[in-house]
Each structure stands twice: as structure tokens, then as C-alpha cells.
Design an enzyme around this catalytic site. Sequence first.
Site, PDB file in Angstrom:
ATOM      1  N   CYS A  87      -1.763  15.810   0.223  1.00 39.28           N
ATOM      2  CA  CYS A  87      -0.478  16.386   0.641  1.00 39.28           C
ATOM      3  C   CYS A  87      -0.698  17.689   1.396  1.00 39.28           C
ATOM      4  O   CYS A  87      -1.771  18.282   1.360  1.00 39.28           O
ATOM      5  CB  CYS A  87       0.400  16.632  -0.574  1.00 39.28           C
ATOM      6  SG  CYS A  87       0.624  15.188  -1.622  1.00 39.28           S
ATOM      7  N   HIS A 132     -26.542 -13.337  -4.694  1.00 34.54           N
ATOM      8  CA  HIS A 132     -25.976 -13.424  -6.042  1.00 34.54           C
ATOM      9  C   HIS A 132     -24.448 -13.315  -6.006  1.00 34.54           C
ATOM     10  O   HIS A 132     -23.859 -12.557  -6.772  1.00 34.54           O
ATOM     11  CB  HIS A 132     -26.571 -12.331  -6.939  1.00 34.54           C
ATOM     12  CG  HIS A 132     -28.048 -12.433  -7.113  1.00 34.54           C
ATOM     13  ND1 HIS A 132     -28.654 -13.516  -7.700  1.00 34.54           N
ATOM     14  CD2 HIS A 132     -29.046 -11.591  -6.742  1.00 34.54           C
ATOM     15  CE1 HIS A 132     -29.969 -13.341  -7.707  1.00 34.54           C
ATOM     16  NE2 HIS A 132     -30.225 -12.171  -7.127  1.00 34.54           N
ATOM     17  N   GLU A 176     -21.441   3.595   3.724  1.00 35.35           N
ATOM     18  CA  GLU A 176     -20.640   4.536   4.508  1.00 35.35           C
ATOM     19  C   GLU A 176     -19.958   3.831   5.674  1.00 35.35           C
ATOM     20  O   GLU A 176     -18.779   4.080   5.965  1.00 35.35           O
ATOM     21  CB  GLU A 176     -21.525   5.680   5.010  1.00 35.35           C
ATOM     22  CG  GLU A 176     -20.831   6.691   5.898  1.00 35.35           C
ATOM     23  CD  GLU A 176     -19.701   7.445   5.228  1.00 35.35           C
ATOM     24  OE1 GLU A 176     -18.951   8.132   5.941  1.00 35.35           O
ATOM     25  OE2 GLU A 176     -19.553   7.345   3.987  1.00 35.35           O
ATOM     26  N   LYS A 208     -15.871   3.476   6.263  1.00 36.56           N
ATOM     27  CA  LYS A 208     -15.172   3.898   7.470  1.00 36.56           C
ATOM     28  C   LYS A 208     -14.320   2.755   8.036  1.00 36.56           C
ATOM     29  O   LYS A 208     -13.193   2.978   8.482  1.00 36.56           O
ATOM     30  CB  LYS A 208     -16.167   4.367   8.532  1.00 36.56           C
ATOM     31  CG  LYS A 208     -16.819   5.689   8.190  1.00 36.56           C
ATOM     32  CD  LYS A 208     -15.808   6.822   8.200  1.00 36.56           C
ATOM     33  CE  LYS A 208     -16.336   8.034   7.456  1.00 36.56           C
ATOM     34  NZ  LYS A 208     -16.224   7.940   5.998  1.00 36.56           N
ATOM     35  N   TRP A 230       2.031  12.571  -0.280  1.00 43.68           N
ATOM     36  CA  TRP A 230       1.369  11.277  -0.474  1.00 43.68           C
ATOM     37  C   TRP A 230       1.692  10.860  -1.903  1.00 43.68           C
ATOM     38  O   TRP A 230       1.283  11.513  -2.855  1.00 43.68           O
ATOM     39  CB  TRP A 230      -0.141  11.417  -0.271  1.00 43.68           C
ATOM     40  CG  TRP A 230      -0.886  10.119  -0.375  1.00 43.68           C
ATOM     41  CD1 TRP A 230      -1.106   9.370  -1.482  1.00 43.68           C
ATOM     42  CD2 TRP A 230      -1.530   9.427   0.695  1.00 43.68           C
ATOM     43  NE1 TRP A 230      -1.835   8.263  -1.175  1.00 43.68           N
ATOM     44  CE2 TRP A 230      -2.114   8.269   0.148  1.00 43.68           C
ATOM     45  CE3 TRP A 230      -1.667   9.676   2.053  1.00 43.68           C
ATOM     46  CZ2 TRP A 230      -2.832   7.352   0.929  1.00 43.68           C
ATOM     47  CZ3 TRP A 230      -2.387   8.765   2.814  1.00 43.68           C
ATOM     48  CH2 TRP A 230      -2.960   7.628   2.259  1.00 43.68           C
ATOM     49  N   ASN A 290       1.057  20.344  -4.434  1.00 48.28           N
ATOM     50  CA  ASN A 290      -0.033  19.380  -4.254  1.00 48.28           C
ATOM     51  C   ASN A 290      -0.752  19.220  -5.582  1.00 48.28           C
ATOM     52  O   ASN A 290      -0.943  20.202  -6.302  1.00 48.28           O
ATOM     53  CB  ASN A 290      -1.041  19.871  -3.211  1.00 48.28           C
ATOM     54  CG  ASN A 290      -0.472  19.875  -1.810  1.00 48.28           C
ATOM     55  OD1 ASN A 290       0.602  19.349  -1.552  1.00 48.28           O
ATOM     56  ND2 ASN A 290      -1.210  20.484  -0.889  1.00 48.28           N
ATOM     57  N   GLY A 291      -1.188  18.007  -5.896  1.00 44.08           N
ATOM     58  CA  GLY A 291      -1.958  17.807  -7.111  1.00 44.08           C
ATOM     59  C   GLY A 291      -1.187  17.067  -8.185  1.00 44.08           C
ATOM     60  O   GLY A 291      -0.214  16.355  -7.911  1.00 44.08           O
ATOM     61  N   GLU A 312     -11.291   2.302   5.899  1.00 42.49           N
ATOM     62  CA  GLU A 312     -10.427   3.480   5.903  1.00 42.49           C
ATOM     63  C   GLU A 312      -9.556   3.571   7.143  1.00 42.49           C
ATOM     64  O   GLU A 312      -8.404   4.001   7.065  1.00 42.49           O
ATOM     65  CB  GLU A 312     -11.303   4.734   5.785  1.00 42.49           C
ATOM     66  CG  GLU A 312     -10.575   5.999   5.446  1.00 42.49           C
ATOM     67  CD  GLU A 312     -11.528   7.149   5.169  1.00 42.49           C
ATOM     68  OE1 GLU A 312     -11.081   8.142   4.584  1.00 42.49           O
ATOM     69  OE2 GLU A 312     -12.717   7.046   5.536  1.00 42.49           O
ATOM     70  N   LYS A 349       4.607   1.254   8.914  1.00 41.79           N
ATOM     71  CA  LYS A 349       4.762   0.134   7.999  1.00 41.79           C
ATOM     72  C   LYS A 349       5.225   0.580   6.613  1.00 41.79           C
ATOM     73  O   LYS A 349       5.324  -0.216   5.700  1.00 41.79           O
ATOM     74  CB  LYS A 349       3.447  -0.627   7.876  1.00 41.79           C
ATOM     75  CG  LYS A 349       3.023  -1.288   9.187  1.00 41.79           C
ATOM     76  CD  LYS A 349       1.729  -2.061   9.005  1.00 41.79           C
ATOM     77  CE  LYS A 349       1.312  -2.740  10.306  1.00 41.79           C
ATOM     78  NZ  LYS A 349       0.036  -3.470  10.162  1.00 41.79           N
ATOM     79  N   ARG A 355      -3.871  14.978   7.126  1.00 41.12           N
ATOM     80  CA  ARG A 355      -4.162  14.797   5.713  1.00 41.12           C
ATOM     81  C   ARG A 355      -3.563  13.504   5.163  1.00 41.12           C
ATOM     82  O   ARG A 355      -3.950  13.048   4.088  1.00 41.12           O
ATOM     83  CB  ARG A 355      -3.623  15.999   4.912  1.00 41.12           C
ATOM     84  CG  ARG A 355      -4.245  17.316   5.311  1.00 41.12           C
ATOM     85  CD  ARG A 355      -3.585  18.479   4.596  1.00 41.12           C
ATOM     86  NE  ARG A 355      -3.851  18.444   3.174  1.00 41.12           N
ATOM     87  CZ  ARG A 355      -4.915  18.981   2.604  1.00 41.12           C
ATOM     88  NH1 ARG A 355      -5.836  19.561   3.346  1.00 41.12           N
ATOM     89  NH2 ARG A 355      -5.087  18.936   1.301  1.00 41.12           N
TER      90      ARG A 355
END
Length: 611
Positions: free
Chosen positions: A2, A507, A484, A488, A76, A102-103, A491, A606, A27
Site C-alpha cells: 500500500c 518425478h 527467479e 518474474k 492492496w 499500511n500493514g 509476476e 480486471k 507499489r
Amino acid sequence: MCGIIGYVGSRECRDLLLQGLQRLEYRGYDSAGLSLVAGGSVGSVHAVGNLQNLRDAVAASNGHLEGSTGIGHTRWATHGRVTEANAHPHWDTSKRFHIVLNGIIENWTELRDRLTGEGAEFTSETDAEVVAHLIASHFDGDLVEAVRLAYNDLRGHYAFVAMSADQPDMLVGARKECPLVVGLGEGESFIASAIPAFMSETRNVQLVHDGEIVAVTPSGSRFISPDGSAIEREVDRVDWSDEQAEKGGYETFMLKEIHEQADAVAETIADRLTDDGVALEPLGTISDEFLKDIRRVVIVGCGTAYHAGLVGRYAIEWWSRLPVEMDIASEFRYRNPVIDERDLVIGITQSGETADTLAAMRLARERGAKVLAVTNVQGSQATRDSDGVLFTRAGLEIGVAATKTFVAQVAAMYMFALKLAELRGTLEPEVHRALSKELRAIPQAMATLLEDVDDQVRTIAEHWKDAGFFLYLGRHVGLPICLEGALKLKEVSYIPTDAYAAGEMKHGPIALLDEQTPVVCVATDSPVLEKVLSNIAEVRARGAHVIAVATEGSGQVAEYAEEVVEVPRTDWLLQPLLAVIPLQLMAYYIARARGLNVDQPRNLAKTVTVE
């Protein structure tokens, strides 16, 4: 994720707040809102979705949202659905006390029950709203004291800013493990969750440290501790250029920061890596004598920082012959880890404010271990929760998808591994010098690579932009780069993606492969290259399409893969700094080909409004 912005001064601040929120858009958020004090009351506007929706709502208020003191927020959703009622700012029953937060407030349910019993009427589903009611319950004419008393009632990790119609020329902020910073101008002050929110208005900043409360007025700021004692705080001058906070000619922040990676690595190793050895700045109370005799290294991190730590693990073990344990910070703190004063714990966090990493670092110190923070932000909480700090010098990173901070973290871990090897005498001097020389040459190789592979990767991305699933495979030091790269792609493109140790692929994951599956393999030079090629052959047997990242001149890889992206030759253990670049570019170009905004972690168009 946030964002917070607050202003108090002489200017009409509505547009200033909107401008600040726009600078915090990177953010990520799903709703936004403003509250302003004017004429003895507080007006507020909320909107679901992006900032344009908030601007439209402000315009529809017909000028009723005015004032020279105000707060704004991008949310968020964590507690409560994505609705206007759950968007910040929140207020108390009288609507005279407004807050943005925030938090997480961990004890919100018990506080809500208590405040409801005292007559408070709640209008949202959020944990944050309890803070507004709590401040109102403590208010006796002094907003600073009301915030201080409320702060002492709260548990969790958070930063909030409070505003009252009864003291319209003041904002009061409080911080517990989430970032908060003050900006001081001429006859006006700002408070925000990040400096870019007000950087176009002032470059004079004061960092709010963990466990502090700050009151800002047009004339300045006043810091106090939770017990009410005064705190002196210096004013710092931010020397970032305007271009550093903007896109610098690139179409997005993410692409700009991908292209800044060579500079980020160069800055991180500059003056620290010489022909004579590794010259790190003093690491606080972590002495060379301690590093010579440590029993073990434990590395903790989250997301991208975790992947950087995995690369560091290979370097430390290979070069210094110390055992290294790697753990996800959010898991480490709950498994009752066995650590003591013979161990070094390294916490990697770009912002220096990652709550799980900070908690892991604190636990390690409580059990006697020395803690080294690897971070990009001076004055961050990690710098105070550690025994020593190794800064990455990557500069301001605005893009949500970490890129240049990842390679800077990896470079820092390489330097530290070489330092350990130097202290412990585990590398021959000529080998140490050769590795140092090759690491110093990496920035130029990165810059060249970015130019050489851009068109090729863009073409691959365009071809596979509609794929329904990607699999990434790697072994040894290539595995963290696959992790990584897959992160990406997920994300920024929202394509389901998995990353696996190539030897484990048979496997289970091999069942997912068919002719429509792109499989990205890191097949750079390494002691296990032949094994990687064997795994690629298994993939090809299932008909999947292989895109390989290989070291230049490795012609044998082309015999196994449909597409080969080559990276410059260097020591095999340093290859991750180069191999990650094509994977970052592929994630970027796939997302752009899909019409997505890579600087936001969610497609706000969306977002579904639920009432």
C-alpha cells in the site's frame, strides 16, 4: 504494497495528494482514497480500481473536497474485500478522526470488540479502522498524545498517519516495522510511505525509525518515543535526480531498471574489489576474526532476495568451504532453528523493511548469532536490526518486479564469499585474483548482453505470449536463476509457471509436457552441464519446445534446444549475473505482448468491485 501520502501547509492539497499517490502507483493497489480537513470537518472520497477512478470521484464531489491538510492512500486488500467501504482513509464514529494505514493490526478483533462495547460504530471489514476509533477513544485535546496511547495498544507491523478536525494543522504518524518518511518544505510538510511520493516538492527528508511517533506541522516535525520522550532527528538531503524517479526515456520502469543492471553491479563492487583483495567497509561488530572462525552461515530472504541467497550459498560453499543453510524467512522464524553465537545469519532484503526477514534476523540475534543485513536502503529497519550491513548500491528501484536489486544482491554475495575465502585461506591467491578480475568485468558483459539478445528474446516472447504454461529447469547454480526467471514471468504476465531442479523433473512435472509447452532451461557452462543436457533430451522426448540459455561457444546445447540465447563466457559460478538477463527480458516482453502494465502487479482493469 500500500501507499501513504500526507500534506500539511498553506496550499490546497488535493492535487498534491493525487500526484503523490500517482508516484506510488508502482507499489500496486486495488482501491484509493483521500481525506481533507476544511471548515472544522473532514471530507473524504474513495474509489475502487485505479487512480483515474479516484480522480473522477473527486471531480464528482463538486468542489466539496478542499483543504490544506490531507491524507491519501492506495490500498492492496488484505482484511476485507475490494470495496469503497474498505478503502482508506478510515474514520471514527464522529468522522472527526481519519487515518491511513499500511500493514497489519494483529489484535484488531479484540480491539474492535472493546471499542464496539464502548459505542463505536464500524463501517468497514478492515483491521485498519480500529486505529481511527482507538485514537478517538484516547483523544483529550491532544492528537499526538492520543496517537501515542493508541500505539501502545496495538500489536502487529504497520505504519499509519492520523488527522483530526480538531487540530487541522497537524498530521501524526507512527511506525512499527513498515516504512514512513517525512519531507520538509518551506512552510509545509509531507509524510509518506516512500520518498518518491513528495520528491518533486522537497528533497529534505527525515526517516521515521521503528517504534517512533512523529507530528508534522507546516513549521516542521517533532519526534517522540512510545513513552513520550523527545527524539532528535537529523534532516537528510536526497540527492536522487528527477530522472532516477522517472522512466528515463524507457517505456516502463521495469525496462529502465533492467538496463540499469550493469551500473547497479558496477556500483556495488566499486572500490570494494581490487587486485589486492576484497575491501568491504567495516561490517559493524562483525569482525574479520569472527568471520575466520564461524561454524556456519545461514541465509534468510523472501522472493527475489531468497533466490539471490541461493546463488550466494553456492559461492560461499564453493570458495570458502563453509557450510551454508538457506531458508525462506517466513518459515525460518517458525521452525525453532538451531543457531548460536558460532553462526552468522545473513538477512537479504531490498527495502530493508521486509517484515518476515526482519523477524528472522531478530530471532537469530536473540539466540546469540551475529546478523549481517544485505540491503539497498540506508536507514532502513534492517540496518538497525543487524550487527553489520553490506549495502547493495542499486539506487532507487520503482518497478514492482525486482531486477537490478537482484543482480546487486548476487554481486554483494559474491564479494562476501570472496572475503570469507580470503580470510580463511581457502582459495589460491591467483584463483582469487582471477575471480575478482572476472567479477569486475561483469558489468561491461551485462551491458553488451542486453544489446545483443534484445531482438532475439523479443521474437521468442512474441511467439510464446499465449502459452498456457511454462516450465523452467536448471541444475546447480542455474536452479536459482530458473526460480527467479519463473517468478518474474508469473509476476508480470500472469502465466502459470513452475521452476524445478532439472534432475527432479521426471518425478512428476514431466507429465505436464506436450507439444504446446515451452520449457526454459539454464544450460550455461558448469560441472553439471552434461546432466542438464540429458534432462533436456527427456523434455524433447515429450515433444516440448526448449528455449535454452547457454554460454557463448557451447555448440552442443544447440543440438538439444530449438532456441538458444547465448551469454558471454565467464567463470561458471559467476554466470547467474548474465543468465538472468534473458529471462528478465523474456518475462518483460511476454507481458508487454499480452498488453499488460508491467509496473503494476495486478491488472486493475480486471478488478471486480464487490459490495
